[in-house]
Design a protein around this motif. Sequence first.
Motif, short mmCIF file in Angstrom:
data_model
loop_
_atom_site.label_atom_id
_atom_site.label_comp_id
_atom_site.label_asym_id
_atom_site.label_seq_id
_atom_site.Cartn_x
_atom_site.Cartn_y
_atom_site.Cartn_z
N SER A 195 -4.28 10.57 2.62
CA SER A 195 -3.05 10.25 3.34
C SER A 195 -3.03 8.79 3.78
O SER A 195 -1.98 8.12 3.74
CB SER A 195 -2.90 11.16 4.57
OG SER A 195 -2.81 12.51 4.19
N LEU A 196 -4.18 8.31 4.20
CA LEU A 196 -4.28 6.91 4.62
C LEU A 196 -4.00 5.98 3.46
O LEU A 196 -3.31 4.96 3.60
CB LEU A 196 -5.67 6.64 5.19
CG LEU A 196 -5.90 5.30 5.88
CD1 LEU A 196 -5.00 5.15 7.10
CD2 LEU A 196 -7.36 5.17 6.30
N LEU A 197 -4.50 6.33 2.29
CA LEU A 197 -4.28 5.52 1.10
C LEU A 197 -2.81 5.48 0.72
O LEU A 197 -2.27 4.42 0.38
CB LEU A 197 -5.11 6.06 -0.06
CG LEU A 197 -4.91 5.36 -1.40
CD1 LEU A 197 -5.37 3.91 -1.30
CD2 LEU A 197 -5.67 6.07 -2.50
N VAL A 198 -2.15 6.62 0.78
CA VAL A 198 -0.74 6.69 0.41
C VAL A 198 0.11 5.79 1.31
O VAL A 198 1.14 5.25 0.88
CB VAL A 198 -0.24 8.15 0.49
CG1 VAL A 198 1.27 8.23 0.33
CG2 VAL A 198 -0.92 9.00 -0.58
N ALA A 199 -0.34 5.59 2.55
CA ALA A 199 0.43 4.80 3.51
C ALA A 199 0.25 3.29 3.31
O ALA A 199 0.96 2.51 3.95
CB ALA A 199 0.02 5.18 4.93
N THR A 200 -0.67 2.88 2.45
CA THR A 200 -0.90 1.45 2.25
C THR A 200 0.06 0.89 1.21
O THR A 200 0.59 1.61 0.37
CB THR A 200 -2.35 1.18 1.80
OG1 THR A 200 -2.59 1.84 0.55
CG2 THR A 200 -3.33 1.68 2.84
N ASN A 201 0.28 -0.42 1.27
CA ASN A 201 1.20 -1.09 0.35
C ASN A 201 0.51 -1.50 -0.94
O ASN A 201 -0.72 -1.60 -1.00
CB ASN A 201 1.78 -2.34 1.02
CG ASN A 201 2.62 -2.02 2.23
OD1 ASN A 201 3.30 -0.99 2.28
ND2 ASN A 201 2.57 -2.89 3.23
N ASN A 202 1.32 -1.76 -1.96
CA ASN A 202 0.80 -2.41 -3.16
C ASN A 202 0.36 -3.83 -2.79
O ASN A 202 0.67 -4.34 -1.72
CB ASN A 202 1.87 -2.48 -4.24
CG ASN A 202 2.25 -1.11 -4.77
OD1 ASN A 202 1.50 -0.14 -4.62
ND2 ASN A 202 3.42 -1.01 -5.38
N ARG A 203 -0.38 -4.46 -3.71
CA ARG A 203 -0.90 -5.81 -3.47
C ARG A 203 -1.66 -5.85 -2.14
O ARG A 203 -1.33 -6.60 -1.22
CB ARG A 203 0.23 -6.85 -3.47
CG ARG A 203 0.90 -7.01 -4.82
CD ARG A 203 2.01 -8.05 -4.79
NE ARG A 203 1.52 -9.35 -4.36
CZ ARG A 203 0.90 -10.24 -5.15
NH1 ARG A 203 0.68 -9.93 -6.43
NH2 ARG A 203 0.49 -11.40 -4.68
N SER A 204 -2.68 -5.00 -2.08
CA SER A 204 -3.44 -4.90 -0.83
C SER A 204 -4.93 -4.82 -1.12
O SER A 204 -5.36 -4.46 -2.22
CB SER A 204 -3.01 -3.68 -0.02
OG SER A 204 -3.21 -2.49 -0.75
N ILE A 205 -5.71 -5.20 -0.11
CA ILE A 205 -7.17 -5.11 -0.16
C ILE A 205 -7.60 -4.03 0.82
O ILE A 205 -7.30 -4.12 2.02
CB ILE A 205 -7.83 -6.45 0.20
CG1 ILE A 205 -7.44 -7.53 -0.83
CG2 ILE A 205 -9.34 -6.31 0.25
CD1 ILE A 205 -8.01 -8.91 -0.50
N LEU A 206 -8.28 -3.02 0.32
CA LEU A 206 -8.78 -1.93 1.16
C LEU A 206 -10.26 -2.19 1.42
O LEU A 206 -11.05 -2.26 0.48
CB LEU A 206 -8.59 -0.59 0.46
CG LEU A 206 -7.20 -0.34 -0.14
CD1 LEU A 206 -7.15 1.02 -0.82
CD2 LEU A 206 -6.13 -0.44 0.93
N VAL A 207 -10.62 -2.33 2.67
CA VAL A 207 -11.97 -2.76 3.04
C VAL A 207 -12.70 -1.66 3.79
O VAL A 207 -12.15 -1.08 4.74
CB VAL A 207 -11.93 -4.03 3.92
CG1 VAL A 207 -13.35 -4.48 4.27
CG2 VAL A 207 -11.17 -5.15 3.22
#
Length: 262
Positions: A75-87
């Motif tokens: 769910s957290l991933l779905v809420a993130t935008n494109n062109r993003s860095i997940l750390v």
Amino acid sequence: MDPELKQELMEDLERFVNRREFYKKVGKAWKRGYLLYGPPGTGKSSLIAAMANYLNFDIYDLELANLQSNSELRSLLVATNNRSILVIEDIDCSTDFKDRDTEQQAEQYYNRYQPDTKLTLSGLLNFIDGLWSSCGDERIIIFTTNHKDKLDPALLRPGRMDMHIHMSYCTPKGFRLLASNYLSVHKEHQLFGEIEQLIEESQITPAEVAEELMKREGVDKSLGGLVELLKRKKTEQNEVRMKKIKEQQMKNRKGRYLILKW
């Protein structure tokens, strides 16, 4: 960060953002994984910020310790935008992943009696592999750790962590770059030779060097302060090294004594 490694990373990032059609053609999620590893204070967090600024990407700092299940991660991933860095910083300390065999047995129980009520290693691996990231484009996943050897090998495979970047202690080249950035010294200085020799003989992080260069006004005073710091570190590290050698020698003597006595 050494200029050669910096250039290699920039070229890798450029290839990634310019290969939309390639990822579409081969049917892979458009994402890239980077592992930043090394001692504290070597610039891992600063490098992440620099990567985001270079690409104009958003940064999402994922706290695995705050997640209770694989579904929360999804769910957290779905809420993130494109062109993003997940750390995920300090991945070795973020959560307690058991070894895979033990985890598989535990998962069989949880899937049967308490479905999706815990965060698992397999859930994280699915996340990295793009099974969940297929909902977005241009994702970069970054893990940081001070202890690469503590990570499960499954996390480190190509396709998950595609590029491993060792953030080391300060090197002579790294020092020259810091001197240029902080003191605007772009050529030789009479103290450079001594400083570079001391850096080769001791361990100091780029963050410590940068902090020392900022303490004083004037190039000579700043570099002189760094020389004194490096000398102290060299002495302290030599003392620690000698202490460990003596302790090991004592253990060896005790071992030989017990063998002879037996």
